[in-house]
Write an enzyme that holds these catalytic residues in place. Sequence first.
Site, PDB file in Angstrom:
ATOM      1  N   ALA A 168       0.865  -1.190   0.000  1.00 12.49           N
ATOM      2  CA  ALA A 168       0.000   0.000   0.000  1.00 12.49           C
ATOM      3  C   ALA A 168       0.905   1.244   0.000  1.00 12.49           C
ATOM      4  O   ALA A 168       0.740   2.144   0.821  1.00 12.49           O
ATOM      5  CB  ALA A 168      -0.965  -0.004   1.176  1.00 12.49           C
ATOM      6  N   GLY A 183      10.703   4.484   8.353  1.00  8.32           N
ATOM      7  CA  GLY A 183      10.109   5.802   8.590  1.00  8.32           C
ATOM      8  C   GLY A 183      10.039   6.073  10.089  1.00  8.32           C
ATOM      9  O   GLY A 183       9.737   5.171  10.874  1.00  8.32           O
ATOM     10  N   ARG A 184      10.253   7.328  10.446  1.00  2.87           N
ATOM     11  CA  ARG A 184      10.197   7.665  11.875  1.00  2.87           C
ATOM     12  C   ARG A 184       8.775   7.877  12.372  1.00  2.87           C
ATOM     13  O   ARG A 184       8.574   8.176  13.537  1.00  2.87           O
ATOM     14  CB  ARG A 184      11.063   8.903  12.173  1.00  2.87           C
ATOM     15  N   LYS A 185       7.766   7.733  11.485  1.00  3.19           N
ATOM     16  CA  LYS A 185       6.394   7.743  12.017  1.00  3.19           C
ATOM     17  C   LYS A 185       6.250   6.591  13.011  1.00  3.19           C
ATOM     18  O   LYS A 185       5.644   6.733  14.054  1.00  3.19           O
ATOM     19  CB  LYS A 185       5.346   7.623  10.912  1.00  3.19           C
ATOM     20  N   HIS A 213       6.663   5.895   1.788  1.00  9.67           N
ATOM     21  CA  HIS A 213       7.515   4.784   1.348  1.00  9.67           C
ATOM     22  C   HIS A 213       8.446   5.235   0.219  1.00  9.67           C
ATOM     23  O   HIS A 213       9.619   4.848   0.179  1.00  9.67           O
ATOM     24  CB  HIS A 213       6.660   3.628   0.827  1.00  9.67           C
ATOM     25  N   HIS A 236       2.916   4.607  -0.402  1.00  2.97           N
ATOM     26  CA  HIS A 236       2.560   6.020  -0.565  1.00  2.97           C
ATOM     27  C   HIS A 236       3.838   6.839  -0.567  1.00  2.97           C
ATOM     28  O   HIS A 236       4.944   6.274  -0.488  1.00  2.97           O
ATOM     29  CB  HIS A 236       1.582   6.461   0.531  1.00  2.97           C
ATOM     30  N   SER A 294       0.016   7.597   5.957  1.00  2.00           N
ATOM     31  CA  SER A 294      -0.095   6.243   6.503  1.00  2.00           C
ATOM     32  C   SER A 294      -0.980   5.434   5.574  1.00  2.00           C
ATOM     33  O   SER A 294      -1.941   5.973   5.004  1.00  2.00           O
ATOM     34  CB  SER A 294      -0.755   6.308   7.886  1.00  2.00           C
ATOM     35  N   VAL A 310       6.775  11.887   6.422  1.00  2.00           N
ATOM     36  CA  VAL A 310       6.244  12.667   5.289  1.00  2.00           C
ATOM     37  C   VAL A 310       4.785  12.990   5.608  1.00  2.00           C
ATOM     38  O   VAL A 310       4.022  12.115   6.037  1.00  2.00           O
ATOM     39  CB  VAL A 310       6.347  11.878   3.960  1.00  2.00           C
TER      40      VAL A 310
END
Length: 285
Positions: A33, A148-150, A38, A35, A186, A177
């Site tokens: 998925a 990713g740091r999310k 990524h 985005h 997300s 992002v």
Amino acid sequence: MTTVVRKPAGFRQACDDARAGSRTVGLVPTMGALHEGHFSLIEEAKKRTDFVAVTIFVNPLQFGPGEDLDRYPRTLESDLAGCRERDVDVVFAPAPDSMYPAQFQTQVSIGELTKPLEGECRPAHFDGVTTVVAKLFNLAGPCTAMFGRKDYQQWKILSRMAHDLDMPIGVVGCPIVREPDGLALSSRNRYLSASERKRALGIVCGLRRAHDAWCEGEHSPDTLRSLAAEPVQSDFDRVDYVAAVDPDTLVKPAGPSSRVLIAVAAHLGTTRLIDNVVLGEDPRP
Ligand code: PAF
């Protein structure tokens, strides 16, 4: 040209061949998925390394009972198109039974860092993440891996794992992002209805309040936490946590400190969102 491989042995061979040709390998593990978040990891891998490998695998081990494993978006064809457009060298998209054959019974488990925040709300989640990522690291071999740091805690745990287990992997945490209005990208954002999408900004609003206060000199973790929590509590249906913790240990600092991680997890209807900011380090979200 982008090669797609389905079997672990094929993925290992592709990465081994790249290194045999003196190319450095960049790894971007994903659950698909894909985005812009990524794609920013892919761009970072392209900057840092010569051969970029993307993995696409919705890992059943990291979903708890009642979580969204069944409805998690599976968009392989468009993911592959995105990878081809960006000249990814190899995509590894295994079937669940080639990652976890019938006799599979091993787990990789990390200590203290997995206990707070996400670990409290999703008890077996990080064992699932570290187990699958250990497999991916072992298949890819020496490489630089982008996260990713999310998923801030995930990034910290995977850095710890690679270090503790002497894995020949450089673990890089890349910036979050965001949409133009600040919402962190997300794969789960697509579950939000139009009205939930508006209310989702409560998280950004909370992180901005904490960031603004920090910039004005407020360094008390309790005060920063309360400032961030208010809009989340009023806009979301259920709040798992709003925390102000040390960005390295993920535990509450004893008093004011030079960096503070504000981390949030909250639900809108059936969708769970997470986000964070490191005060003293990150720009305003
Ligand atoms: O962040 C993710 O998408 C997943 O947790 C990961 C690292 C690909 C492991 O399944």
